[in-house]
Design an enzyme around this catalytic site. Structure first.
Site, PDB file in Angstrom:
ATOM      1  N   ARG A 171       0.812  -1.224   0.000  1.00 16.21           N
ATOM      2  CA  ARG A 171       0.000   0.000   0.000  1.00 16.21           C
ATOM      3  C   ARG A 171       0.847   1.277   0.000  1.00 16.21           C
ATOM      4  O   ARG A 171       0.476   2.289   0.591  1.00 16.21           O
ATOM      5  CB  ARG A 171      -0.963   0.036   1.207  1.00 16.21           C
ATOM      6  CG  ARG A 171      -1.932  -1.122   1.274  1.00 16.21           C
ATOM      7  CD  ARG A 171      -2.905  -1.123   0.098  1.00 16.21           C
ATOM      8  NE  ARG A 171      -3.737  -2.302   0.150  1.00 16.21           N
ATOM      9  CZ  ARG A 171      -3.470  -3.464  -0.463  1.00 16.21           C
ATOM     10  NH1 ARG A 171      -2.386  -3.580  -1.211  1.00 16.21           N
ATOM     11  NH2 ARG A 171      -4.279  -4.491  -0.351  1.00 16.21           N
ATOM     12  N   SER A 220     -10.913   0.487   3.578  1.00 14.07           N
ATOM     13  CA  SER A 220     -10.087  -0.043   4.672  1.00 14.07           C
ATOM     14  C   SER A 220      -9.350   1.088   5.371  1.00 14.07           C
ATOM     15  O   SER A 220      -8.626   1.853   4.731  1.00 14.07           O
ATOM     16  CB  SER A 220      -9.080  -1.058   4.123  1.00 14.07           C
ATOM     17  OG  SER A 220      -9.743  -2.179   3.602  1.00 14.07           O
ATOM     18  N   GLU A 290      -4.243   3.443   6.594  1.00 16.05           N
ATOM     19  CA  GLU A 290      -4.231   3.213   5.146  1.00 16.05           C
ATOM     20  C   GLU A 290      -4.936   4.361   4.436  1.00 16.05           C
ATOM     21  O   GLU A 290      -4.554   4.772   3.353  1.00 16.05           O
ATOM     22  CB  GLU A 290      -4.930   1.880   4.802  1.00 16.05           C
ATOM     23  CG  GLU A 290      -4.887   1.550   3.328  1.00 16.05           C
ATOM     24  CD  GLU A 290      -5.335   0.127   3.030  1.00 16.05           C
ATOM     25  OE1 GLU A 290      -6.049  -0.066   2.032  1.00 16.05           O
ATOM     26  OE2 GLU A 290      -4.968  -0.791   3.790  1.00 16.05           O
TER      27      GLU A 290
END
Length: 298
Positions: A171, A220, A290
């Site tokens: 990520r 998320s 995130e």
């Protein structure tokens, strides 16, 4: 600085543009300016001539973003229809504009008999965001399919970056600050349209069953730590349903925060920080955001 003192554009430039309607959380303050370029030349010329002290941020579908209540002090670039096209280059390769949705990429791949891009169906964002954060789901991520990305730097200079240039980790990429992804080339593998559709249907049903897709959410919230699932750590710390103001930890999926209708961005961010604190106290693990948080507090 007023709009009259900004570089001339052929696209659309809006002063004090509300961002809340453009992000999934439906909260947050305005951008000083919102720029929707007509094409890549328009964007490159604008960034080249823009005062270097002014921050620039690209905005896709706004699904993975908290815009703080004081808004964004600079220019937000939003890529429109001119950047939302997909071209089939050959039997395994697609060239996609930076504003293209994951749904369009995956469905074009299906129609062309290209497998390996089904997971993009499940990520609520655009190609620019996928490339920036190495977006992924269901066991695949952008680094598995990316060949190269065309970017425009904050200086207005154009560059084409190969996969290796992006420094991908989980990520995260090393895309330069203020750079805008205007296109990307993805490569999959030969597949049967029917099997590709079946996999897309499976992914879609799994998301529908497990995630609060009908809520004002941001996707998320926290990265999965090595060897752990963020949602399980949040659940074990007793945070399911936890609220701060109008923000709540989803009861359906504890790695999602939701705006129940009245949440400010400060509520959402404070809730996330409280969850991080409780998880650290319970498990000793420090969750990392995130979701991107930008702008200034009110």
């Amino acid at each position: 600085m007023t709009v009259e003192t900004l570089p001339a554009v052929r696209g659309k430039l809006t002063v004090k543009a509300p961002l809340a309607p453009l992000v999934w959380f439906k909260s947050g303050g305005p951008a000083d300016w919102l720029f929707e370029p007509k094409d890549a030349d328009d964007l490159a010329d604008f960034l080249r001539d823009l005062d270097t002290a002014i921050p620039v941020m690209a905005l896709g579908l706004g699904s993975n973003l908290i815009v703080r209540d004081g808004g964004f002090p600079g220019v937000v670039v939003r890529l429109g229809k001119a950047f939302a096209k997909v071209e089939v280059l050959d039997g395994t390769t697609l060239r996609c504009g930076g504003g293209t949705s994951g749904i369009l990429v995956s469905s074009t791949a299906r129609d062309a008999g290209i497998a390996g891009m089904e997971f993009l169906r499940s990520i609520p964002g655009t190609v620019g965001g996928f490339v920036r954060m190495n977006g992924g789901a269901y066991g695949s991520e952008v680094k598995d399919i990316l060949v190269e990305a065309d970017i425009i730097l904050r200086s207005g200079e154009r560059q084409t970056l190969a996969l290796a240039d992006l420094g991908y980790t989980y990520r995260h990429s090393e895309l330069p600050e203020g750079a805008v992804v205007v296109a990307a080339t993805f490569r999959g593998r030969p597949g049967e349209a029917q099997a590709i559709q079946a996999e897309m249907d499976r992914i879609s049903a799994s998301r529908e069953a497990s995630q609060p897709l009908r809520s004002k959410t941001g996707g998320s919230t926290f990265k999965n730590p090595d060897g752990h699932r963020a949602w399980a750590l949040v659940d074990e710390a007793g945070c399911r349903g936890l609220t701060v103001g109008g923000a709540q930890v989803s009861e359906k999926h504890t790695n999602f925060l939701i705006n129940t209708g009245t949440a400010t961005s400060a509520d959402i961010e404070a809730l996330g920080e409280e969850v991080r604190r409780r998880v650290k106290d319970k498990s000793g693990i420090e969750l990392q955001w995130e979701i991107q948080r930008v702008g200034k507090p009110e």
